[in-house]
Design a protein around this motif. Structure first.
Motif, PDB file in Angstrom:
ATOM      1  N   VAL A  24       0.860  -1.172   0.000  1.00  0.00           N
ATOM      2  CA  VAL A  24       0.000   0.000   0.000  1.00  0.00           C
ATOM      3  C   VAL A  24       0.902   1.229   0.000  1.00  0.00           C
ATOM      4  CG1 VAL A  24      -1.755   1.295   1.265  1.00  0.00           C
ATOM      5  CG2 VAL A  24      -1.824  -1.209   1.242  1.00  0.00           C
ATOM      6  N   VAL A  25       0.816   1.999  -1.056  1.00  0.00           N
ATOM      7  CA  VAL A  25       1.586   3.239  -1.166  1.00  0.00           C
ATOM      8  C   VAL A  25       0.670   4.366  -0.703  1.00  0.00           C
ATOM      9  CG1 VAL A  25       2.746   4.804  -2.756  1.00  0.00           C
ATOM     10  CG2 VAL A  25       2.938   2.333  -3.085  1.00  0.00           C
ATOM     11  N   ASP A  26       1.076   5.064   0.334  1.00  0.00           N
ATOM     12  CA  ASP A  26       0.241   6.119   0.902  1.00  0.00           C
ATOM     13  C   ASP A  26       1.145   7.236   1.424  1.00  0.00           C
ATOM     14  OD1 ASP A  26      -2.073   7.410   1.723  1.00  0.00           O
ATOM     15  OD2 ASP A  26      -2.116   6.387   3.660  1.00  0.00           O
ATOM     16  N   HIS A  27       1.319   8.271   0.620  1.00  0.00           N
ATOM     17  CA  HIS A  27       2.178   9.401   0.975  1.00  0.00           C
ATOM     18  C   HIS A  27       1.397  10.693   0.762  1.00  0.00           C
ATOM     19  CE1 HIS A  27       5.493   6.575   0.927  1.00  0.00           C
ATOM     20  NE2 HIS A  27       5.106   6.199  -0.273  1.00  0.00           N
ATOM     21  N   LYS A  28       1.655  11.659   1.582  1.00  0.00           N
ATOM     22  CA  LYS A  28       1.008  12.964   1.446  1.00  0.00           C
ATOM     23  C   LYS A  28       2.016  14.044   1.764  1.00  0.00           C
ATOM     24  CE  LYS A  28      -0.463  12.762   6.190  1.00  0.00           C
ATOM     25  NZ  LYS A  28      -1.501  12.591   7.135  1.00  0.00           N
ATOM     26  N   GLY A  29       1.729  15.244   1.275  1.00  0.00           N
ATOM     27  CA  GLY A  29       2.655  16.319   1.560  1.00  0.00           C
ATOM     28  C   GLY A  29       2.272  17.624   0.914  1.00  0.00           C
ATOM     29  N   TYR A  59      -0.936  20.970  -1.796  1.00  0.00           N
ATOM     30  CA  TYR A  59      -1.072  19.631  -1.214  1.00  0.00           C
ATOM     31  C   TYR A  59      -1.107  18.559  -2.295  1.00  0.00           C
ATOM     32  CZ  TYR A  59      -3.075  15.771   1.479  1.00  0.00           C
ATOM     33  OH  TYR A  59      -3.302  14.556   2.071  1.00  0.00           O
ATOM     34  N   PHE A  60      -0.480  17.423  -2.002  1.00  0.00           N
ATOM     35  CA  PHE A  60      -0.572  16.262  -2.887  1.00  0.00           C
ATOM     36  C   PHE A  60      -0.772  15.014  -2.042  1.00  0.00           C
ATOM     37  CE2 PHE A  60       3.894  16.401  -1.772  1.00  0.00           C
ATOM     38  CZ  PHE A  60       4.225  15.065  -1.563  1.00  0.00           C
ATOM     39  N   GLU A  61      -1.366  14.015  -2.672  1.00  0.00           N
ATOM     40  CA  GLU A  61      -1.574  12.729  -2.015  1.00  0.00           C
ATOM     41  C   GLU A  61      -1.294  11.629  -3.025  1.00  0.00           C
ATOM     42  OE1 GLU A  61      -5.189  10.614   0.367  1.00  0.00           O
ATOM     43  OE2 GLU A  61      -4.926  12.780   0.576  1.00  0.00           O
ATOM     44  N   ILE A  62      -0.496  10.666  -2.608  1.00  0.00           N
ATOM     45  CA  ILE A  62      -0.148   9.516  -3.433  1.00  0.00           C
ATOM     46  C   ILE A  62      -0.706   8.293  -2.725  1.00  0.00           C
ATOM     47  CG2 ILE A  62       1.747   8.140  -4.352  1.00  0.00           C
ATOM     48  CD1 ILE A  62       3.463  10.738  -4.249  1.00  0.00           C
ATOM     49  N   SER A  63      -1.664   7.632  -3.343  1.00  0.00           N
ATOM     50  CA  SER A  63      -2.300   6.502  -2.682  1.00  0.00           C
ATOM     51  C   SER A  63      -2.727   5.480  -3.718  1.00  0.00           C
ATOM     52  CB  SER A  63      -3.499   6.999  -1.875  1.00  0.00           C
ATOM     53  OG  SER A  63      -4.073   5.936  -1.166  1.00  0.00           O
ATOM     54  N   TYR A  64      -2.163   4.285  -3.632  1.00  0.00           N
ATOM     55  CA  TYR A  64      -2.560   3.182  -4.498  1.00  0.00           C
ATOM     56  C   TYR A  64      -1.977   1.884  -3.950  1.00  0.00           C
ATOM     57  CZ  TYR A  64       2.093   3.865  -6.578  1.00  0.00           C
ATOM     58  OH  TYR A  64       3.440   4.001  -6.776  1.00  0.00           O
ATOM     59  N   VAL A  65      -2.429   0.761  -4.477  1.00  0.00           N
ATOM     60  CA  VAL A  65      -1.937  -0.553  -4.085  1.00  0.00           C
ATOM     61  C   VAL A  65      -1.192  -1.143  -5.274  1.00  0.00           C
ATOM     62  CG1 VAL A  65      -2.581  -2.880  -3.339  1.00  0.00           C
ATOM     63  CG2 VAL A  65      -3.868  -0.904  -2.504  1.00  0.00           C
ATOM     64  N   THR A  66      -0.038  -1.714  -4.992  1.00  0.00           N
ATOM     65  CA  THR A  66       0.764  -2.311  -6.050  1.00  0.00           C
ATOM     66  C   THR A  66       1.283  -3.670  -5.571  1.00  0.00           C
ATOM     67  OG1 THR A  66       2.637  -1.961  -7.534  1.00  0.00           O
ATOM     68  CG2 THR A  66       2.858  -1.100  -5.311  1.00  0.00           C
ATOM     69  N   GLY A  67       1.746  -4.475  -6.483  1.00  0.00           N
ATOM     70  CA  GLY A  67       2.227  -5.807  -6.143  1.00  0.00           C
ATOM     71  C   GLY A  67       3.615  -5.830  -5.536  1.00  0.00           C
ATOM     72  N   PHE A  68       4.277  -4.692  -5.474  1.00  0.00           N
ATOM     73  CA  PHE A  68       5.616  -4.604  -4.903  1.00  0.00           C
ATOM     74  C   PHE A  68       5.765  -3.236  -4.264  1.00  0.00           C
ATOM     75  CE2 PHE A  68       5.692  -2.741  -9.023  1.00  0.00           C
ATOM     76  CZ  PHE A  68       6.514  -1.648  -8.898  1.00  0.00           C
ATOM     77  N   CYS A  69       6.691  -3.116  -3.365  1.00  0.00           N
ATOM     78  CA  CYS A  69       6.934  -1.814  -2.739  1.00  0.00           C
ATOM     79  C   CYS A  69       8.003  -1.081  -3.546  1.00  0.00           C
ATOM     80  CB  CYS A  69       7.385  -1.983  -1.297  1.00  0.00           C
ATOM     81  SG  CYS A  69       6.061  -2.573  -0.232  1.00  0.00           S
ATOM     82  N   PRO A  70       7.629   0.027  -4.193  1.00  0.00           N
ATOM     83  CA  PRO A  70       8.577   0.754  -5.039  1.00  0.00           C
ATOM     84  C   PRO A  70       9.627   1.500  -4.212  1.00  0.00           C
ATOM     85  CG  PRO A  70       6.518   1.949  -4.908  1.00  0.00           C
ATOM     86  CD  PRO A  70       6.318   0.653  -4.166  1.00  0.00           C
ATOM     87  N   THR A  71      10.721   1.820  -4.866  1.00  0.00           N
ATOM     88  CA  THR A  71      11.741   2.672  -4.261  1.00  0.00           C
ATOM     89  C   THR A  71      11.103   4.019  -3.953  1.00  0.00           C
ATOM     90  OG1 THR A  71      13.437   1.594  -5.570  1.00  0.00           O
ATOM     91  CG2 THR A  71      13.981   3.770  -4.656  1.00  0.00           C
ATOM     92  N   GLU A  72      11.363   4.542  -2.765  1.00  0.00           N
ATOM     93  CA  GLU A  72      10.779   5.829  -2.393  1.00  0.00           C
ATOM     94  C   GLU A  72      11.625   6.958  -2.967  1.00  0.00           C
ATOM     95  OE1 GLU A  72       8.684   6.504   1.397  1.00  0.00           O
ATOM     96  OE2 GLU A  72       9.618   4.603   1.965  1.00  0.00           O
ATOM     97  N   LYS A  73      11.384   7.249  -4.222  1.00  0.00           N
ATOM     98  CA  LYS A  73      12.091   8.321  -4.909  1.00  0.00           C
ATOM     99  C   LYS A  73      11.048   9.289  -5.465  1.00  0.00           C
ATOM    100  CE  LYS A  73      15.161   9.190  -8.793  1.00  0.00           C
ATOM    101  NZ  LYS A  73      15.868   8.563  -9.906  1.00  0.00           N
ATOM    102  N   TYR A  74      11.157  10.538  -5.064  1.00  0.00           N
ATOM    103  CA  TYR A  74      10.238  11.585  -5.481  1.00  0.00           C
ATOM    104  C   TYR A  74      11.010  12.589  -6.329  1.00  0.00           C
ATOM    105  CZ  TYR A  74       7.814   9.869  -1.330  1.00  0.00           C
ATOM    106  OH  TYR A  74       7.214   9.065  -0.386  1.00  0.00           O
TER     107      TYR A  74
END
Length: 135
Positions: A24-29, A59-74
């Motif tokens: 679960v990818v869930d980032h906000k900022g 404001y931004f929100e990143i939220s989705y489900v994926t089959g793998f945990c991606p590298t946290e690179k913004y």
């Protein structure tokens, strides 16, 4: 014998499904002007080859489900502001943050930046973009 092979196949498939996990990818900022602390509207945040845009409050929100945990690179960009990249490494006991600033003179395009361009407050990412005309 065919029954045993079928049961073995079903058990193997169940083990594979139970051991695979979704992430679960869930980032906000917020993306803010470094000089004025005002929100930057329509800034682009690229994460995991997906693009997200800030609203009128920055404001931004990143939220989705994926089959793998991606590298946290913004990668954070906005016209007339310096571009930044943030890499978060959670692989060790502590979390490390690496901030890079766009540098057109380097082959890979980014160089280490000071930590003033990024903060974390209460699990919220804050990016502070420097206007290009302030250089």
């Amino acid at each position: 014998m065919n029954q045993l092979i079928r049961i073995s196949g079903i058990l193997t498939l169940n083990l594979i499904l139970l051991n695979s996990c979704d992430c679960v990818v869930d980032h906000k900022g917020f993306v803010l002007n470094e000089l004025t602390n005002e929100p930057i509207t329509n800034a682009t945040i690229q994460f995991d080859n997906r693009k997200f845009t800030t609203d009128s409050n920055g404001y931004f929100e990143i939220s989705y489900v994926t089959g793998f945990c991606p590298t946290e690179k913004y990668t954070v960009t906005k016209d007339n502001f310096r571009d930044y990249e943030l890499l978060i490494d959670r692989s060790s006991e502590s979390v490390s943050y690496e901030v890079y600033e766009r540098n057109d003179y380097l082959e890979h395009g980014y160089s280490n930046s000071n930590s003033n361009s990024f903060q974390v407050r209460n699990d919220t990412l804050l990016f502070f973009l420097e206007p290009r005309n302030s250089l």
